[in-house]
Motif scaffolding. Structure first.
Motif: not given
Length: 457
Positions: A202, A251, A257, A205
């Protein structure tokens, strides 16, 4: 065979080798967090810089350690815990050498950042190795306690060793990591290969998480001198808010995520992570403040300061093996609550002591802070690990250690900022008093948890 599974040949599991590697990893990671605090005044004498510079020497390490924990957990799941551990240990060892040879404060902070990246890779991988080697919950709980013992020994040895080495040359505190790192890599060769899962990273993220934590920490530390209402600091806090919001959106809507949100659907997991953050903020903050207090306010030398930490750290190392028995008898939740209460008592005691109290008395009042904190670590980790599927061991351990290290980073940043804004003793008392109150509140939250921990008859 499903495409999502990577097949590897079966290999013999060697639990003792896995446990030894995990303990060495936690030892060197915890040692580097503790050993540097006693050396801070000596570093400032050589490189200059004010309180903010000393905070960055500490938080440069803990910031990257915390910001990359989740990435590191996913990385351990994807490439295998054994390989992730090896990469992290090599990077950590090389970065330690860079810190030892740093020509100035900026280079030292850069080296500490690299150390934090290596430490981030080591920690979740070490816990994943334990999860792979010990399938039965009771044995795994005992192994986690021994893993915690590695950190406890580092906590006991760190201040004393740091004080002695600083008296010779503070650069030696980084050289000690080299033989430990080499030993860990040699033992790692005896550990069975870890299973791998082709998990996507991710990236969005991770980038937003690093931006959020870095900008928040920068704003807290630098705002003490620049002013929290200055345009620069307000812009940094705005960046932190935007980054955090973007992280949460990624997320929720992202395909891969970094944090499985269903992990937080359990009140046990979410409350335990909050406790992990608060207890580490308290512990790291106390070590940072008391190192400066003993040397700046009371005129102690670096070796004397290390010895003044010994009652707290040595008792932690001695009592740590008892945690497994206490968990089996009283349960994980009860031990977490008791540890927080002990920490709160110690913090309140330090807050109420007069400025000219005998230094030995101050040292002994610090004992409940260390002992209480050490009592919370194994049950916190075990409680979270027991509430997630085995295939998420790397990610779950990354989440646990993210909470702990974010707490450590914010503890040093906030305690230092309060110190700079109110004066040393006033800031020290305010920081310790408010933290004690927060821990007491969390004691009641912890006792409300429902858990299936079995107790000894």
């Amino acid at each position: 065979m499903p495409a999502s599974v990577v097949s590897i040949r079966p290999v013999a599991v060697k639990p003792r080798a896995s446990l030894a590697v995990a303990m060495l990893g936690f030892f060197v990671v915890a040692l580097d967090a503790q050993i540097v605090n006693v050396a801070l005044p000596a570093i400032r004498n050589d490189f200059g810089g004010g309180l903010a510079g000393l905070q960055w020497v500490v938080t440069g390490y803990t910031l990257m350690f915390s910001a990359l924990q989740l990435f590191a957990g996913t990385f351990a799941d994807r490439v295998g815990a054994r390989r992730a551990y090896g990469i992290g240990m090599i990077l950590f060892t090389v970065a330690s050498a860079a810190c030892a040879f740093s020509p100035g404060l900026a280079a030292l902070v850069a080296g500490r950042i690299l150390q934090g990246i290596g430490a981030a890779l080591i920690t979740p991988a070490s816990l994943a190795l334990i999860r792979e080697a010990y399938q039965e919950a009771v044995q795994r709980g005992r192994a986690i306690v021994y893993w915690g013992l590695g950190g406890s020994v580092a906590a006991a040895a760190g201040p004393v060793l740091g004080g002695v080495l600083t008296e010779i040359d503070w650069r030696l505190i980084f050289f000690v990591n080299l033989p430990v790192g080499a030993t860990a890599l040699l033992v790692l060769a005896r550990v069975a290969r870890s299973p791998r899962r082709p998990m996507p990273f991710d990236w969005a993220g991770q980038i937003t998480a690093v931006l959020a934590l870095a900008s928040l920490t920068y704003g807290i530390i630098e705002g003490a001198s620049a002013g929290y209402g200055s345009p620069e600091i307000l812009a940094v806090f705005a960046l932190a808010a935007v980054s955090l919001t973007a992280f949460m959106v990624v997320q929720v809507k992202g395909r891969a995520p970094m944090i499985p949100l269903d992990m937080f659907s359990s009140r046990t997991v979410s409350t335990t992570l909050g406790v992990a953050l608060a207890t580490m903020a308290a512990f790291y903050g106390v070590v940072f403040l008391q190192s400066l207090y003993f040397q700046q306010q009371r005129g102690a030398t670096a070796p004397e300061t290390g010895l003044l930490f010994l009652p707290m750290t040595a008792l932690v190392a001695i009592l740590n093996p008892l945690v497994a028995r206490l968990m089996a008898r009283f349960g994980q939740v009860a031990l977490i609550a008791a540890g927080q209460l002990l920490m709160a008592v110690g913090l309140a005691g330090l807050c109420l002591l007069p400025e000219d109290a005998p230094v030995l008395l101050v040292a002994f009042v610090m004992v409940p802070v260390g002992v209480g904190g050490s009592f919370t670590v194994p049950p916190i980790i075990a409680l979270v690990m027991d509430n997630v599927p085995a295939e998420r061991a790397g990610t779950a351990s990354g989440v646990v250690n993210t909470a702990r290290q974010v707490g450590g980073s914010l503890g040093v940043a906030i305690f230092g900022a309060v110190l700079a804004g109110q004066g040393f003793m006033e800031g020290l008392r305010a920081s310790l008093g408010w933290t004690a109150l927060i821990l007491v509140i969390l004691v009641f939250a912890s006792m409300r948890l429902r858990h299936g921990q079995r107790k000894a008859a």
